[in-house]
Design a protein around this motif. Sequence first.
Motif, mmCIF file in Angstrom:
data_model
loop_
_atom_site.group_PDB
_atom_site.id
_atom_site.type_symbol
_atom_site.label_atom_id
_atom_site.label_comp_id
_atom_site.label_asym_id
_atom_site.label_seq_id
_atom_site.Cartn_x
_atom_site.Cartn_y
_atom_site.Cartn_z
ATOM 1 N N TYR A 18 0.855 -1.193 0.000
ATOM 2 C CA TYR A 18 0.000 0.000 0.000
ATOM 3 C C TYR A 18 0.884 1.234 0.000
ATOM 4 O O TYR A 18 2.082 1.159 0.256
ATOM 5 C CB TYR A 18 -0.959 0.008 1.198
ATOM 6 C CG TYR A 18 -0.296 0.189 2.539
ATOM 7 C CD1 TYR A 18 -0.163 1.455 3.101
ATOM 8 C CD2 TYR A 18 0.200 -0.899 3.247
ATOM 9 C CE1 TYR A 18 0.452 1.635 4.334
ATOM 10 C CE2 TYR A 18 0.808 -0.726 4.477
ATOM 11 C CZ TYR A 18 0.927 0.533 5.018
ATOM 12 O OH TYR A 18 1.537 0.704 6.235
ATOM 13 N N LEU A 25 -5.290 -1.300 -0.398
ATOM 14 C CA LEU A 25 -4.314 -2.370 -0.266
ATOM 15 C C LEU A 25 -4.335 -3.186 -1.557
ATOM 16 O O LEU A 25 -5.403 -3.506 -2.074
ATOM 17 C CB LEU A 25 -4.668 -3.270 0.926
ATOM 18 C CG LEU A 25 -3.714 -4.428 1.187
ATOM 19 C CD1 LEU A 25 -2.387 -3.898 1.731
ATOM 20 C CD2 LEU A 25 -4.335 -5.413 2.165
ATOM 21 N N VAL A 50 -7.937 -4.314 7.896
ATOM 22 C CA VAL A 50 -8.207 -4.183 6.465
ATOM 23 C C VAL A 50 -9.487 -4.939 6.135
ATOM 24 O O VAL A 50 -9.673 -6.073 6.573
ATOM 25 C CB VAL A 50 -7.043 -4.779 5.634
ATOM 26 C CG1 VAL A 50 -7.324 -4.657 4.151
ATOM 27 C CG2 VAL A 50 -5.724 -4.126 5.985
#
Length: 116
Positions: A18, A25, A50
């Motif tokens: 990232y 991501l 995430v």
Amino acid sequence: MTAPVHLYASDGRWIAWYRPGLPYLWSTRDRWIGWFPWSREPTPEPRDDVLDPADTYLGTVVGDRLLARVVRRPRAFPSRVPEPQRPVGPPDVDRAQAIAPPIGFVDVDTRRLFGD
């Protein structure tokens, strides 16, 4: 533009990356695999969880590793980010040193990173 941050599995394989300041991501194949919904929260709670593009928990950034929590408390998340444009990815990266995941974490299922 800021340098990309590379994330690894516990065995040292490069699995994702990232760019700091952006919520996206990416897999090593430049596939959008997740986003950081809590990256701008000024709280002591972990902000490095995430979610995948379908808003399902994918993993947590722990140092330079992307690992999945064995047990995770559900959290409400802020407004969703728009789907990103395909990036120009970083060059291939060598392996990192293998480490055991911290207690309560396992590696993210590889199919969730490279499936399609």
